[in-house]
Write a protein that holds these residues in place. Sequence first.
Motif, PDB file in Angstrom:
ATOM      1  N   ILE A 176      -2.167  -2.047 -13.672  1.00  0.00           N
ATOM      2  CA  ILE A 176      -1.719  -2.378 -12.195  1.00  0.00           C
ATOM      3  C   ILE A 176      -2.997  -2.490 -11.241  1.00  0.00           C
ATOM      4  O   ILE A 176      -2.688  -2.666 -10.183  1.00  0.00           O
ATOM      5  CB  ILE A 176      -0.846  -1.612 -11.651  1.00  0.00           C
ATOM      6  N   SER A 177      -4.255  -2.411 -11.754  1.00  0.00           N
ATOM      7  CA  SER A 177      -5.106  -2.791 -10.954  1.00  0.00           C
ATOM      8  C   SER A 177      -6.487  -3.558 -11.757  1.00  0.00           C
ATOM      9  O   SER A 177      -6.277  -3.521 -13.133  1.00  0.00           O
ATOM     10  CB  SER A 177      -5.893  -1.485 -10.316  1.00  0.00           C
ATOM     11  N   ASP A 218       1.735  -6.311  -6.793  1.00  0.00           N
ATOM     12  CA  ASP A 218       1.575  -6.825  -5.607  1.00  0.00           C
ATOM     13  C   ASP A 218       2.717  -7.760  -5.230  1.00  0.00           C
ATOM     14  O   ASP A 218       3.518  -7.510  -4.325  1.00  0.00           O
ATOM     15  CB  ASP A 218       0.167  -7.544  -5.622  1.00  0.00           C
ATOM     16  N   ILE A 277      -4.869  -4.429  -6.381  1.00  0.00           N
ATOM     17  CA  ILE A 277      -3.589  -4.204  -7.014  1.00  0.00           C
ATOM     18  C   ILE A 277      -3.642  -5.525  -7.786  1.00  0.00           C
ATOM     19  O   ILE A 277      -3.694  -6.543  -7.396  1.00  0.00           O
ATOM     20  CB  ILE A 277      -2.721  -3.999  -6.055  1.00  0.00           C
ATOM     21  N   TYR A 278      -3.198  -5.359  -9.063  1.00  0.00           N
ATOM     22  CA  TYR A 278      -2.694  -6.240 -10.030  1.00  0.00           C
ATOM     23  C   TYR A 278      -1.785  -7.330  -9.254  1.00  0.00           C
ATOM     24  O   TYR A 278      -0.905  -6.845  -8.837  1.00  0.00           O
ATOM     25  CB  TYR A 278      -2.322  -5.874 -11.387  1.00  0.00           C
ATOM     26  N   THR A 336       0.984  -0.960   0.068  1.00  0.00           N
ATOM     27  CA  THR A 336      -0.063   0.132   0.050  1.00  0.00           C
ATOM     28  C   THR A 336       0.922   1.049  -0.190  1.00  0.00           C
ATOM     29  O   THR A 336       0.720   2.174  -0.721  1.00  0.00           O
ATOM     30  CB  THR A 336      -0.902   0.031   1.199  1.00  0.00           C
ATOM     31  N   VAL A 367      -6.594  -0.874  -3.646  1.00  0.00           N
ATOM     32  CA  VAL A 367      -6.004   0.308  -3.999  1.00  0.00           C
ATOM     33  C   VAL A 367      -6.382   1.231  -3.206  1.00  0.00           C
ATOM     34  O   VAL A 367      -7.625   1.412  -3.108  1.00  0.00           O
ATOM     35  CB  VAL A 367      -6.280   0.481  -5.485  1.00  0.00           C
ATOM     36  N   TYR A 396       2.548   1.664  -3.487  1.00  0.00           N
ATOM     37  CA  TYR A 396       1.649   2.223  -4.439  1.00  0.00           C
ATOM     38  C   TYR A 396       1.394   3.784  -4.157  1.00  0.00           C
ATOM     39  O   TYR A 396       1.676   4.384  -5.297  1.00  0.00           O
ATOM     40  CB  TYR A 396       0.125   1.595  -4.189  1.00  0.00           C
TER      41      TYR A 396
END
Length: 611
Positions: A202-203, A226, A221-222, A104, A213, A107
């Motif tokens: 990426i998600s 991750d 998250i993809y 997290t 996310v 990101y």
Amino acid sequence: MKSFFVTTPIYYVNGEPHLGTIYTTIAADIIARYKRFNNKKVFFLTGTDEHGEKVEQSAQKKGVSVKKYVDEMSSAFKEAFKKMNISYDRFIRTTDEDHIKTATAFYKQVFKKGDIYKGEYEGWYCVSCETFWTEKELLNNTCPDCGKKVKILKEETLFFKQSKYQKKLIEYINKHPDFIQPKIRRNEIISFLKKPLKDLSISRTSFTWGIPVPGEKKHVIYVWFDALINYLTASGYPKKGYTNIWPPDIQFMGKEITRFHCITWPIMLMSAGLELPRKVFGHGWWTLNAKKMSKSIGNVICPDKLCDKYNVPVDCVRYVLFKQMPFGSDGDFNESIFVEKVNNELGSELGNLVSRSLALFQRYNNSVVPKGEVDKKLQESYKKVLESYHKFMEDLDYYNALNSAFDFVRAANKYIADEEPWKLTRKEDNDKLMSVLFNLAQSLNIISALIYPFMPETSGKIDEQLSVKKDYNKGFKNVKPGAKTVKRDILFPKIEKIVEEKPAQELEHASFEDFKKLDIRTGTIIEVSELTDKLYRIKVKADKERTVVSGIRKYYSKKELLNKKVVILINLEPKKIMGVLSEGMILAAEKNNRVVLLSPDKDIYDDARVL
Ligand code: MSP
């Protein structure tokens, strides 16, 4: 001081571990053990990749909650690694609390940098590989990696600006010729980077099993974004002190996922302003009949079962995996090559040297290591071997490192053959005889250290027999005269012949008549004794007293078995196993390396028929 940080990919939990997955883990274990042995502080990371669409689907198929599913499957990996003597320092799971926090935070950092934007992804997706593909990349409309069907995805997503860093990455790769290894992988990546990079989605928004996310309710998250972050999590990032571990010194993986590790991953780190890994090594595949060994294809070999089948120690697998082909290339797994290497290289060369030497100590000097003169030729060979061995280990050339170690094994065997100690029985030859014993003790000690990263259990057995801690740096001085040796069982019992397993019968088509052919009875265990490391000889009272050889030694203690009510198949053709005639089979259930015996759930007489 910074630790030597070595990583493996984290494994998807949608199938059990097999030879292919264990291969990368052993590769990392080898270098970790080598570095530790040479007094480096090491941090060795492995673990499981537990989020994503595929894992969610697999759990649903089984009808269990995803959490329960990932807990169970992750334990199977841990268990398999334990059996193969993997000396990891951390087993990370992407469902671990600290990983969710780091992912997290990471990101948010990349988002703050302005490298994430919202859009819509429309294109092909392989759920099995969790990979986005362009139309051009597909092979006959299937996934170019696993050959499975791909599907069209059309969903809202967040994109990561990979393209922004393409030039910087190319410059980095050019400046660091050792970053991507072996060369063939480096060339593949360089050639891939000749085309413009696409931004990466990426998600995902069409399922929920993932890390949410931050600030985007519908998105998780993809799984690859991750998963890659796991390496950072383990270093302690973003907490202070993470540079005691970060960056990785070597990241191992199979060649199919080098693009993620040599393109996406370094770019993620560039965006977050973090140091890049020092080396990424993409090894080849184990295939079976030229097809990649993979759980989704179903053509896998389980290392544990292989050792059980031939009744050999796990070190045999650890050895053969790195001795059949150079590390980096592909190789087809073949059981007859396995048997041949165990018999000829481990048994005849190494095992024989150890048992012959121990027998000589016993016979000629009361099992004690005597004083003696160093043999100059043998010492020369040791010096040469040690130098090349270190060079190969540092280059991750495991195949040749093993060859070097075995050059010394062969030199020691030749030394025995040349000196013919059994002929040195006259009084005036006694000094010479003692010197032979002395040199052999030193050689075994050096060999134990050389093979240790590859075969830790065998190395331990040699140390135990010599009563000394291995060390190759002290040359011919480490075993002190006066040391008492202890001769133990031979290290690698000869595998007599390949026992081919017949393919399992299609149970769907078994009729009741077929079932009636099986004579299954209840019985009581009345005697248990150890036959080998893995086998028990068990006496069961059923229709009569029957002796059965059973491979449940690692799952049950003798105490647990004695007086236990069991279920036994009695009309199985009797078979001699390790010299004991086995007259039946005690029934058990197996899954994920767990084995439990079947037992009547209420008290019943022995010899009741199972209907
Ligand atoms: N979860 C991802 C990796 C994420 S890392 C941030 C993944 N998992 S996997 O379980 O499918 O495979 C992991 C690794 O297993 C491969 O990279 C490779 O190292 C190894 N292998 C799986 N099958 C193999 C063979 N047949 N032969 C050799 N190695 C193989 O990808």
